[in-house]
Design an enzyme around this catalytic site. Structure first.
Site, mmCIF file in Angstrom:
data_model
loop_
_atom_site.group_PDB
_atom_site.id
_atom_site.type_symbol
_atom_site.label_atom_id
_atom_site.label_comp_id
_atom_site.label_asym_id
_atom_site.label_seq_id
_atom_site.Cartn_x
_atom_site.Cartn_y
_atom_site.Cartn_z
ATOM 1 N N GLU A 119 0.680 -1.235 0.004
ATOM 2 C CA GLU A 119 0.168 -0.064 -0.009
ATOM 3 C C GLU A 119 0.797 1.110 0.117
ATOM 4 O OE1 GLU A 119 0.578 -1.391 4.409
ATOM 5 O OE2 GLU A 119 0.049 -2.340 2.397
ATOM 6 N N HIS B 217 -8.170 -3.675 -1.191
ATOM 7 C CA HIS B 217 -7.488 -3.717 0.246
ATOM 8 C C HIS B 217 -6.480 -2.993 0.295
ATOM 9 C CE1 HIS B 217 -5.883 -5.929 3.699
ATOM 10 N NE2 HIS B 217 -4.557 -5.658 3.062
ATOM 11 N N GLU B 218 -5.834 -2.356 -0.803
ATOM 12 C CA GLU B 218 -4.691 -1.415 -0.502
ATOM 13 C C GLU B 218 -5.330 -0.029 -0.925
ATOM 14 O OE1 GLU B 218 -2.159 -2.787 -0.196
ATOM 15 O OE2 GLU B 218 -2.428 -5.004 -0.674
ATOM 16 N N HIS C 44 -6.260 0.844 2.751
ATOM 17 C CA HIS C 44 -5.058 1.168 3.398
ATOM 18 C C HIS C 44 -4.642 2.797 3.477
ATOM 19 C CE1 HIS C 44 -2.980 -2.121 5.285
ATOM 20 N NE2 HIS C 44 -2.949 -2.841 4.215
ATOM 21 N N GLU D 274 -4.110 -3.871 9.693
ATOM 22 C CA GLU D 274 -4.771 -4.764 8.980
ATOM 23 C C GLU D 274 -6.219 -5.237 9.396
ATOM 24 O OE1 GLU D 274 -3.424 -5.383 6.088
ATOM 25 O OE2 GLU D 274 -1.487 -4.705 6.442
ATOM 26 N N ASP E 191 9.359 -10.269 10.482
ATOM 27 C CA ASP E 191 8.931 -10.892 9.107
ATOM 28 C C ASP E 191 8.827 -12.349 9.552
ATOM 29 O OD1 ASP E 191 9.585 -9.037 7.290
ATOM 30 O OD2 ASP E 191 11.609 -9.549 6.861
ATOM 31 N N TYR F 256 -4.977 -9.746 10.615
ATOM 32 C CA TYR F 256 -5.888 -9.582 9.451
ATOM 33 C C TYR F 256 -7.224 -10.117 10.088
ATOM 34 C CZ TYR F 256 -1.948 -8.775 6.364
ATOM 35 O OH TYR F 256 -0.653 -8.258 5.982
#
Length: 688
Positions: free
Chosen positions: A289, A313-314, A317, A336, A420, A428
């Site tokens: 995003e 979705h993006e 954001h 998220e 990560d 989410y």
């Protein structure tokens, strides 16, 4: 409060602005940079500034044009190295200085991927792109690399490539109000540079009053390549190599409709331009995003717009994540969970409530797979971007954690945990489930939607000014008795599944469930015995003749994906079944990456050896971690309830061989995680 993933302390000083001069050297795979940070002290007698860095070669530091002493501290496994700068004078609270750092990145910088011409679609020009989320900007720019700090930035970008014998000295990006100035006439015809902001010559919407929009460091993004663009709306263009650009323009033609729908729900879009850039296949995520320039994987180009929901979705954001940001990655669900909720509300407006419910069901299954341990199935992974259904959260899980793993808390502790490695579908889908639970307590989606719109606006602007999430919820809900019904500790700080299971409408899922059950019920009786390998018996031909192409003719792409996902949750089908499925449904011909991915997993789990080369081909012809990691780990799919594992050694060796052969073409994050999956020593694989 501190950020466990950053050396910098946002309690003593804040970066207000970055002035960047970046020279992209394609020959050496480095960026030579000079960054001027406008830093404001938050305490009196402030004299030591600590920045985040990772594998940077720092040559000089000055403060207000006076040379300053600096030292690089000990290297941390994932946080990198603190760059400790001693100011030549003390600062008082509220005073600002300009700190200039001259540096060079490493060829192995984790934020950057350098592609040779052969690794691009056009095969003629090199390509560079960045991916800074979550904590990789520090490998590209020395900075306070924490989402707690937001700033504007201005960038001037030049680039050289001996192979193309050109230098660009005026390919300038300016980002003061989160806008960059990039005169297109000054860009060499061979290569174009774009960044995460408005390009030169583009005007910010006057209704926004020229608003300056600050953003965290992880949203800084740069791309240099042989790019072309097409207009897809009054404030949107799609960028890509020419091989993808027209297809992408068609695939994402509904972008403006999504933007307008999001504005109806969440308030004005304040970032000016909304462009989409389709990256080369090695891009590790579904989407990213970056403000004004969403990054997208070419695996979304299905040809029927069925995967364009990632763009919703993006777009979401732009409010939840970019405008209002989690303070640390421990609170990633604030980014998220809210984004998934808004994305699905966009889907509801455009395709109906049943569509939203169907998406939520897929997300719930994804969450289940993240928090429970499976013995026969490896679930797809894509840190910060994955889901069983493309209608579920378009970001993803690294591991199946187990129900008691504290990383399945909605708010986990990330002390000494690499972000990560920790990201999953939990923020989410557990986050969405909490917001959906609040929605149900308030009366459902048909009740008080305008109140929720006001709540979004309040959330975006007051929380953006430093408020808390809970206080914004109290303001939006107003009814204290509703909040008292919520088990906050169970939702936030307890591992495993949420304390409340939503009841979703199954209308669109029923056809998928029915078809799944038909295939399961044709399995030979002896194959259902858990003490016998379920893969050996073959169904009789007459049992399978009941299936035909008409079974899936009326199913949407989303429903077909759900059908395959449901089969993956069952014991592996006999080989005769998957061969028959190919005969009648011809799934090998699908160009939808989500369908193809699940279909190949289904085939390999049923020990169809002809599918193994196809699975490895998909794992290497694109680099989206959601697909690549589990396809390389397909050896686990043979570890089913049989007494013996089917050709385990042979296929493990093949997976390692193929990975070693293709690693150089992968994104650094992807190659590092696949190496962990395959238990390959990074030092033996020629890590860049």
């Amino acid at each position: 409060m501190s950020d466990p993933c950053s050396f910098s302390s946002f309690s003593t000083c804040l970066t207000k602005h970055l002035n960047l001069q970046l020279h992209v050297d394609f020959d050496r795979h480095v960026i030579r940079g000079k960054v001027q940070l406008t830093v404001e002290a938050l305490e009196d007698r402030f004299s030591v500034l600590t920045l985040d860095s990772r594998d940077l070669n720092v040559s000089s530091v000055s403060v207000n044009q006076q040379l300053a002493c600096f030292v690089l501290g000990p290297k941390h496994s994932f946080k990198g190295t603190p760059l400790v700068i001693t100011l030549p004078f003390d600062l008082s609270r509220g005073q600002q200085v300009i700190v200039e750092v001259t540096y060079e990145t490493s060829p192995s910088a984790s934020a950057l991927q350098w592609l040779t011409p052969e690794q691009t679609a056009g095969k003629k020009q090199p390509y560079l792109f960045s991916q800074c989320q979550a904590h990789h900007c520090r490998s590209m720019i020395p900075c306070q690399d924490t989402p707690s700090i937001k700033h504007t930035y201005y960038a001037q970008v030049t680039h050289t490539c001996t192979a193309n014998t050109h230098t660009c000295t005026a390919n300038t990006h300016t980002c003061t109000a989160n806008t960059h100035t990039c005169p297109q006439v000054s860009v060499p015809k061979q290569l174009v540079a774009v960044m995460s902001a408005v390009r030169d010559g583009q005007e910010v919407d006057p209704q926004d009053g020229g608003r300056i929009v600050a953003m965290p460091s992880y949203l800084i993004a740069i791309v240099v390549g042989a790019l072309e663009s097409r207009e897809i709306g009054p404030r949107s263009r799609v960028w890509s190599e020419k091989e993808f650009v027209d297809k992408a323009a068609s695939e994402f033609s509904e972008t403006e409709t999504m933007l307008k729908t999001a504005e109806d729900l969440a308030g004005p879009y304040v970032w000016g331009q909304y462009d989409v850039l389709v990256l080369p296949p090695s891009f590790p995520y579904g989407g990213m995003e970056n403000p004004c320039l969403t990054f997208a994987t070419p695996t979304l180009l299905a040809g029927d717009k069925s995967l364009s929901g990632v763009i919703a979705h993006e777009i979401s954001h732009s409010w939840t994540g970019n405008l209002v940001t989690n303070r640390t990655w421990e609170h990633f669900w604030l980014n998220e969970g809210h984004t998934v909720y808004l994305e699905r509300m966009i889907g509801r407006r455009m395709q109906g409530e049943q569509f939203r419910q169907f998406a939520a069901m897929g997300g719930w299954k994804d969450l289940q797979d993240s928090v429970r341990t499976r013995t026969h199935q490896y679930v797809s992974s894509e840190p910060c971007r994955c889901f069983l259904s493309p209608l579920a959260s378009p970001v993803a899980q690294v591991n199946t954690f187990g129900a008691n793993n504290p990383l399945t808390n909605l708010v986990p502790s990330l002390q000494e945990v690499d972000p990560d490695d920790a990201f999953s579908s939990v923020p989410y889908e557990k986050g969405f489930a909490l917001l959906y639970h609040l929605e149900e307590l308030m009366g459902g989606p048909g009740q008080g939607e305008e109140t929720r719109v006001l709540g979004w606006t309040w959330f975006c602007w007051l929380l953006g000014s430093g408020g808390s999430w809970f206080s914004s919820v109290q303001h939006a809900v107003l009814q204290v008795d509703i909040l008292n019904k919520v088990d906050w500790n169970g939702w936030m700080f307890t591992p495993g599944m949420p304390p409340v299971k939503p009841q979703y409408d199954t209308t669109l899922a029923d056809a998928c469930i029915t078809l799944t059950q038909r295939w399961i019920k044709t399995r030979p009786i002896e194959a259902l015995d858990r003490d016998v390998c379920p893969l050996s018996p073959q169904a009789k031909d007459q049992d399978l003749n009941v299936f035909s192409q008409s079974d899936v003719k009326t199913l949407s792409s989303h429903q077909l994906i759900e059908f395959l996902s449901l089969l993956l949750q069952e014991e592996p089908l006999p080989l005769s079944h998957v061969k028959k499925m190919q005969d009648v449904y011809n799934l090998n011909a699908s160009t939808n990456s989500e369908i193809r991915f699940r279909w190949l997993r289904l085939c390999v789990r049923s020990q169809w050896e002809e599918a193994v080369p196809l699975a490895l081909k998909m794992a290497t012809e694109q680099g989206r971690m959601k697909f690549t990691r589990p396809l390389f780990r397909y050896r686990r799919w043979f570890q089913v309830s049989c007494r013996e594992v089917f050709n385990f050694g042979k296929y493990r060796e093949e997976a390692v061989r193929v990975f070693m052969a293709h690693r150089a073409a992968m994104h650094p994050v992807t190659s590092g995680l696949v190496a962990k999956d395959l238990k390959v020593d990074a030092s033996s694989t020629g890590d860049r």
